[in-house]
Scaffold this active site. Structure first.
Site, short mmCIF file in Angstrom:
data_model
loop_
_atom_site.label_atom_id
_atom_site.label_comp_id
_atom_site.label_asym_id
_atom_site.label_seq_id
_atom_site.Cartn_x
_atom_site.Cartn_y
_atom_site.Cartn_z
N PRO A 34 -13.22 -1.45 -2.03
CG PRO A 34 -13.83 -0.60 -0.81
CD PRO A 34 -13.44 -1.93 -1.06
CB THR A 36 -10.57 6.77 -5.16
OG1 THR A 36 -11.96 7.00 -3.76
CG2 THR A 36 -11.00 8.31 -5.49
CD GLN A 110 -16.01 2.74 0.14
OE1 GLN A 110 -15.16 3.57 -0.88
NE2 GLN A 110 -15.53 2.34 1.05
CG HIS A 174 -14.74 4.89 2.91
ND1 HIS A 174 -14.26 4.20 4.27
CD2 HIS A 174 -14.31 5.14 1.85
CE1 HIS A 174 -13.36 5.17 3.79
NE2 HIS A 174 -12.22 5.16 1.79
CE1 TYR A 179 -11.48 10.79 2.70
CE2 TYR A 179 -11.44 8.48 3.15
CZ TYR A 179 -10.69 9.82 2.91
OH TYR A 179 -10.16 9.75 1.77
C1 LIG Z 1 -6.72 3.70 -6.88
C2 LIG Z 1 -6.97 3.32 -5.22
C3 LIG Z 1 -7.76 4.06 -4.59
C4 LIG Z 1 -8.83 3.58 -3.29
N1 LIG Z 1 -9.37 3.87 -3.07
C5 LIG Z 1 -10.47 3.97 -1.90
C6 LIG Z 1 -11.92 3.96 -2.63
O1 LIG Z 1 -12.80 5.02 -2.97
N2 LIG Z 1 -12.90 3.62 -0.74
C7 LIG Z 1 -12.04 2.76 0.33
O2 LIG Z 1 -12.31 2.03 1.26
N3 LIG Z 1 -10.77 2.42 0.06
C8 LIG Z 1 -10.06 2.80 -1.06
N4 LIG Z 1 -8.73 2.33 -1.39
C9 LIG Z 1 -7.82 1.03 -0.36
C10 LIG Z 1 -8.46 -0.69 -1.04
O3 LIG Z 1 -10.00 -0.81 -0.96
C11 LIG Z 1 -7.68 -1.51 -0.42
O4 LIG Z 1 -7.99 -1.36 1.04
C12 LIG Z 1 -6.18 -1.12 0.11
O5 LIG Z 1 -5.54 -1.06 -1.37
C13 LIG Z 1 -5.04 -2.13 0.36
O6 LIG Z 1 -5.95 -3.70 -1.21
P1 LIG Z 1 -4.37 -3.96 -1.59
O7 LIG Z 1 -3.14 -3.61 -0.70
O8 LIG Z 1 -4.87 -4.78 -2.12
O9 LIG Z 1 -4.46 -3.17 -2.51
C14 LIG Z 1 -7.80 2.09 -2.67
C15 LIG Z 1 -6.51 1.66 -3.06
C16 LIG Z 1 -6.40 2.50 -4.07
C17 LIG Z 1 -4.97 1.23 -4.64
#
Ligand SMILES: Cc1cc2nc3c(=O)[nH]c(=O)nc-3n(C[C@H](O)[C@H](O)[C@H](O)COP(=O)(O)O)c2cc1C
Length: 379
Positions: A34, A36, A110, A174, A179
């Site tokens: 997920p 944002t 989510q 979530h 949160y």
């Molecule tokens: C731009 C961005 C927005 C994110 N928004 C959310 C979100 O809305 N909900 C959530 O649970 N995690 C969010 N995350 C966390 C990601 O789901 C993920 O757990 C995190 O980036 C680690 O994974 P990665 O190292 O592969 O990027 C976000 C991460 C990024 C980079």
């Protein structure tokens, strides 16, 4: 680095096997995490969302988890650009589900309530105080009454029922990163003296009641995934569970209430969670609950997520070295699914490129691309 992968002789094929959970059937183990995007003005889903998510499904993510979406509650929203999962946004979400399905993927919504962490300036109903288990911080907060708790649980369940009725394959709650559900879990944000505060069996009650209500309002085989994390907001060293016994006390009531899959949110998947074992948080979640789990955190990337504005974050180089470790952990049964975050924003077809060993075609994570239009992320 890429040579290391190519010459290691280690096959990633194990991750391209099918997975089943309730009514869910996935072609492989890769999931879009997920994320944002803050690109839905007025909380109305951006019209580019169907194409944006469908592209990740076409690129090999068997399951897409949407960005955090607001449940139908007046103070759920982080900002005015988070898409609702109700009202006028539902038509766009229905179209998104159809587009993902047409490209061979499955999709979960989510469901998000920010509780304390709501932008006060730029959000829906700015005149209303935020709600939370306890009044923490400087912004005006109303401590949740039992009636508020019932209302919020109803809003989560309504969103989940909506998801099912418009063709979504499941939902993710979530419950991580500080949160609302996590504000109940974590003692520094839960100072309550009633049946929702104090020992862990009380702090987990809000989420347990929510999961049970979602199960009641959907179907026995409708998959419910629960995202949880030790870390909160910018506090990366926070811990709800200091050992496996505490983790069991936290997660087992959620499993008993109806959670099918635990999404253990970590920033580096290879980091051991507790002393005396090299297993990560997803491994422990699966071990203590007996349910399926999903790992996440820097898969295919050199360095971990820094929380904050995308426009202020750094670019991150590609790594294929950590994929060897990923498949080793998967093959010994630590987790069932692998979530991809930043790498899938810059490479919508990453699972396909990796399967074809086209490592040179993988692009680094570039926040400038992510901050651009939704559909054009990594065009
Ligand atoms: C731009 C961005 C927005 C994110 N928004 C959310 C979100 O809305 N909900 C959530 O649970 N995690 C969010 N995350 C966390 C990601 O789901 C993920 O757990 C995190 O980036 C680690 O994974 P990665 O190292 O592969 O990027 C976000 C991460 C990024 C980079």
């Amino acid at each position: 680095m890429q040579d290391a992968m190519a010459t290691s002789g280690l096959s990633l094929e194990a991750l391209y096997t099918s997975f089943t959970c309730g009514s869910l059937r996935l072609a492989n183990r890769f999931v879009m995490s997920p994320m944002t995007r803050d690109m839905s003005p007025g909380n109305l889903l951006n019209p580019e969302a169907p194409a944006y998510y469908a592209r990740r499904a076409a690129g090999g993510c068997a399951l897409v988890v949407t960005e955090g979406t607001a449940i139908p509650h007046p103070v759920a929203h982080a900002t005015s650009t988070i898409p609702n999962f109700y009202g006028d946004s539902l038509a766009g979400w229905q179209e998104t589900a159809r587009a993902v399905h047409a490209n061979g993927g499955a999709i979960f919504a989510q469901l998000w309530h920010t509780g304390l962490y709501r932008s006060r300036e730029e959000t829906l109903n700015p005149q209303m105080p935020s709600i939370a288990p306890s009044a923490i911080g400087e912004a005006p907060v109303r401590v949740m009454t039992e009636e508020d708790i019932a209302d919020v649980i109803d809003a989560y369940a309504t969103a989940a029922a909506n998801a099912r009725s418009i063709g979504f394959d499941g939902i993710e709650i979530h419950g991580a990163h500080g949160y609302l559900p996590d504000q109940f879990f974590w003692p520094p944000t839960n100072k309550r003296a009633d049946r929702y505060g104090g020992p862990i069996e009380n702090r987990v009650r809000f989420a347990v009641e929510m999961v049970a209500e979602i199960r009641r309002r959907t179907a026995p085989d409708f998959p419910i995934m629960f995202r949880f994390s030790q870390w909160k907001g910018l506090k990366f060293d926070a811990k709800v569970a200091r050992d496996p016994t505490e983790l069991e006390a936290w997660l087992c009531p959620l499993a008993d209430a109806g959670v099918d899959i635990f999404d253990a949110s970590t920033r580096r998947f290879w980091v051991p969670e507790f002393e005396g074992s090299d297993m990560n948080l997803a491994g422990w979640a699966k071990r203590v609950t007996g349910k399926a789990s999903m790992t996440v955190g820097s898969v295919g990337l050199e360095s971990p997520l820094h929380v904050g504005k995308v426009s202020e974050s750094n670019g991150v180089e590609v790594s294929t070295e950590n994929l060897s470790r990923l498949v080793q952990m998967f093959e010994r049964g630590d987790f069932d699914l692998v979530a991809l975050g930043r790498i899938i924003l810059s490479n919508p077809d990453w699972p396909t490129l990796v399967r074809q060993e086209r490592f040179d075609a993988i692009r680094p994570y570039d926040p400038a691309i992510v901050a651009a239009r939704l559909e054009c992320a990594a065009a």
